[in-house]
Design a protein around this motif. Sequence first.
Motif, PDB file in Angstrom:
ATOM      1  N   VAL A 114       0.883  -1.168   0.000  1.00 43.21           N
ATOM      2  CA  VAL A 114       0.000   0.000   0.000  1.00 43.21           C
ATOM      3  C   VAL A 114       0.920   1.217   0.000  1.00 43.21           C
ATOM      4  N   VAL A 115       1.037   1.821  -1.164  1.00 43.39           N
ATOM      5  CA  VAL A 115       2.011   2.904  -1.351  1.00 43.39           C
ATOM      6  C   VAL A 115       1.615   4.135  -0.542  1.00 43.39           C
ATOM      7  N   SER A 116       0.313   4.426  -0.531  1.00 42.86           N
ATOM      8  CA  SER A 116      -0.169   5.545   0.289  1.00 42.86           C
ATOM      9  C   SER A 116      -1.600   5.254   0.711  1.00 42.86           C
ATOM     10  N   ASN A 117      -1.983   5.861   1.824  1.00 42.69           N
ATOM     11  CA  ASN A 117      -3.325   5.658   2.346  1.00 42.69           C
ATOM     12  C   ASN A 117      -3.828   6.979   2.910  1.00 42.69           C
ATOM     13  N   ALA A 118      -4.855   7.532   2.249  1.00 42.93           N
ATOM     14  CA  ALA A 118      -5.411   8.822   2.676  1.00 42.93           C
ATOM     15  C   ALA A 118      -6.546   8.638   3.681  1.00 42.93           C
TER      16      ALA A 118
END
Lengths: 156, 196
Positions: A130-134
Motif C-alpha cells: 500500500v504505497v499511500s493511504n489517505a
Amino acid sequence: MRCLRILVAGMAVFVWFGFQIAQLSAAPTAKIVEVKGEIIDTWCYLSGVMGGPDAVVGTAHHTCALWCAAGGIPVGVKAEDGTVYMVLKVKGEDPLAQSDTILELQSDSIVAKGEHYIRDGINYLVVAEVVSNAGITNKNHDDFGVVPGFAIPELN
Amino acid sequence: MMAMKNLAVLVVVALGLVAFAGNAVAQDYSKGSNAKTFGLSGEQKATFSGKVVDIHCELSGDCPANCGGGNRTLGIVRASDNALVMVSKSAQFEFNGAADDLLPYCNKNVDVDGLLIGDDPGVKSKIYMVQLIRETGQTDWEMAELWTDAWKKRNPDSSGEGPWYRRDERVAKQLKKEGYLGLGLDVDKKWIAENQ
C-alpha cells in the motif's frame, strides 16, 4: 475439391484461433501496476442489494463493509476510472486470514502496488504494497445516511 | 471458378465468425436452476458444473495445500467453457462469503445452483452467489450455508446475543477504534445525536 480444401483449411485456422484464445484465457500473466482507488465491499457494490453504487461505498457503508470483509466476501479496489479489482492478497496475507489487515483498510482511499491479473472479464489484484493511504475520503453519510439503516444500533 | 473460390472463402469466414460469436456471447445457464431470486443487479439463475479452485493459485501458480485452507477466495472453473467464475457469496444473508461452502470440494468437480450477478461497467463479467452445491455424480444437494457455523468454531469466545456481526471481535475492534462511519468516535457521536 478445391472448395473442400479451402473449407478444411478455414476450419483448421478457426480451431487454431480458438485454441489460442483458450490458452490466453486459461493462463493470464501478471503485470505490475499501481492502482489508485477506494477499498470496497464488492458484493454490495456489484449486486445492488442495498442500493445504488454511490450509496454502498464510503462512510455511509463503512460498517457494512467491515461486516462483509470479516464475513469473507471479497474486498475490491474501485479505481478512479470505475474499474473494480478483486483483491486476492494484501501485503503477503491471504484475504480471508483471520487478521486485521483488510479490515483496517476498508473504505480507505489508497494507492496499491501489486500484480494485476485479468481473466474472463474480472480484474484481480495481488497487493504487494500500500504505497499511500489517505484514509476514508468518501464522506457520503450525509447524502445516504448509513447503509443498511441498522448499521448503527443507536439509530434504531 | 474464381467466383466459386471467393464464395467458399466467404462462407468459411462467415461460419467461423458465427461460431466464435456463439462462444463469446454469455451462455444461458438458467435451464434446470432452482435458485431463489432476489432482484439483484444483472441477476441470472445459473446451474452449472466445474472444478473448485483457489483463484490465486489458478492465476499465479502459487498453490498452498487444500486451496489455502479457508484463507483464500475460491472459484469454479466452469466445465462448459473453462471460464473462472468468482464465487463471492453463499446462500446465507448475514454478510457471508462462500469459501467455507466450497472448501470441502477443493479441486473436485461439483454441480452448483445459484445466481450470476452484476452488470457494472467496471467488471466485465458476473460474479456468483452459490445456493446449492454437490459433488458431481451425487444426487443430493447441500445448501451453501456453512459460514455461520464455521464462524462459531473460529470464534469460540464470541459469546452473547445477536447476530455474528454484532459479536465479531475483529469488527468490534475496528468500530471501537474508528466508529461506524470510520471517521472517529467523536464524528459518530455528533452525527448520531443529530440524526436520532
